[in-house]
Design an enzyme around this catalytic site. Sequence first.
Site, mmCIF file in Angstrom:
data_model
loop_
_atom_site.group_PDB
_atom_site.id
_atom_site.type_symbol
_atom_site.label_atom_id
_atom_site.label_comp_id
_atom_site.label_asym_id
_atom_site.label_seq_id
_atom_site.Cartn_x
_atom_site.Cartn_y
_atom_site.Cartn_z
ATOM 1 N N HIS A 127 0.828 -1.207 0.000
ATOM 2 C CA HIS A 127 0.000 0.000 0.000
ATOM 3 C C HIS A 127 0.863 1.258 0.000
ATOM 4 O O HIS A 127 0.620 2.196 -0.769
ATOM 5 C CB HIS A 127 -0.905 -0.026 1.235
ATOM 6 C CG HIS A 127 -1.748 1.192 1.409
ATOM 7 N ND1 HIS A 127 -3.040 1.284 0.935
ATOM 8 C CD2 HIS A 127 -1.487 2.385 1.997
ATOM 9 C CE1 HIS A 127 -3.540 2.470 1.238
ATOM 10 N NE2 HIS A 127 -2.611 3.155 1.881
ATOM 11 N N GLU A 128 1.897 1.265 0.846
ATOM 12 C CA GLU A 128 2.754 2.447 0.940
ATOM 13 C C GLU A 128 3.573 2.656 -0.321
ATOM 14 O O GLU A 128 3.732 3.785 -0.798
ATOM 15 C CB GLU A 128 3.671 2.324 2.168
ATOM 16 C CG GLU A 128 2.937 2.358 3.484
ATOM 17 C CD GLU A 128 2.084 3.602 3.641
ATOM 18 O OE1 GLU A 128 2.589 4.715 3.400
ATOM 19 O OE2 GLU A 128 0.911 3.470 3.999
ATOM 20 N N HIS A 131 1.558 4.261 -3.049
ATOM 21 C CA HIS A 131 1.451 5.730 -2.958
ATOM 22 C C HIS A 131 2.581 6.393 -3.747
ATOM 23 O O HIS A 131 2.374 7.403 -4.425
ATOM 24 C CB HIS A 131 1.517 6.183 -1.500
ATOM 25 C CG HIS A 131 0.216 6.121 -0.765
ATOM 26 N ND1 HIS A 131 -0.941 6.725 -1.218
ATOM 27 C CD2 HIS A 131 -0.113 5.533 0.414
ATOM 28 C CE1 HIS A 131 -1.913 6.527 -0.352
ATOM 29 N NE2 HIS A 131 -1.443 5.797 0.640
ATOM 30 N N GLU A 190 -6.154 6.945 -1.393
ATOM 31 C CA GLU A 190 -6.137 5.740 -0.572
ATOM 32 C C GLU A 190 -6.704 4.544 -1.340
ATOM 33 O O GLU A 190 -6.178 3.430 -1.265
ATOM 34 C CB GLU A 190 -6.932 5.962 0.713
ATOM 35 C CG GLU A 190 -6.248 6.855 1.715
ATOM 36 C CD GLU A 190 -4.964 6.237 2.251
ATOM 37 O OE1 GLU A 190 -4.951 5.031 2.562
ATOM 38 O OE2 GLU A 190 -3.958 6.954 2.332
#
Length: 268
Positions: A127-128, A131, A190
Amino acid sequence: MKSMMLAAVLLGAALGVSGCATTQSPTGRGQTLLYSPAQMQQMGDASFAEMKKQQKLSSDKKLTQYVQCVASRIISQLPDQTQRWDVVLFDSEQVNAFALPGGHIGVYTGLLKVATTPDQLATVIGHEVAHVLAQHGNEQVSRGQLTNVGMQIADVALGVGGVANRNAYMAALGLGAQVGIILPFGRAQESEADIMGLELMARAGFDPSQSVVLWQNMAKVGGSQGPQFLSTHPSNEQRIVQLAQLQTQVQPLYQQASPGKNQCVLPR
């Protein structure tokens, strides 16, 4: 009058060095990006170097190797294999993690009490990293420049490095919780990171169904406010439902991953 003239000069200089690019995110959402990849890397490098100076690194070699193992599997699925990534485990009870432009990943030991399996840790790291891939940090810095022109223009026009104004940059890069400034990524960002992160972890051989369990664990930690991670990464029923719905899309990628691809083992 002099201040107005100076502002005009700074604005012209800032626009000259930054430029303005309107592009599309990986999911087709419009993005305005004022900074080049080189500038974003400079900000990421400076912020990460400062964090390593200010925060304690874990001395647990086995735990560090475990985190690096999970991160390396995610990194192996990135389109740019020339980028070198620095993966650091911070010794802190914070339930948190982040990734920065320039190839930097930070994980806090407190997260490993919530992300209790390699698949759950891969959910967070994927997820990070997503980004960064989707240039969400660039969006945040660009938005800050457009809405709070004074400081940002001066920084860019005068060539000030990221460390000099690390609070602003770190907040814009999604690290606000670390320095007392909360500037969370938006809901659209997100959602993009969730989708991209699930695909990354599935291709790396991590079970994407564990993403649902991970966010359920997050929701249970820290009472009504939840862990530090949730201050910039809101967890709610709608998000968990979305993750569950995405399983039909990403499970085939997981099934196609090479057997034994995920060989990272959490030390006990």
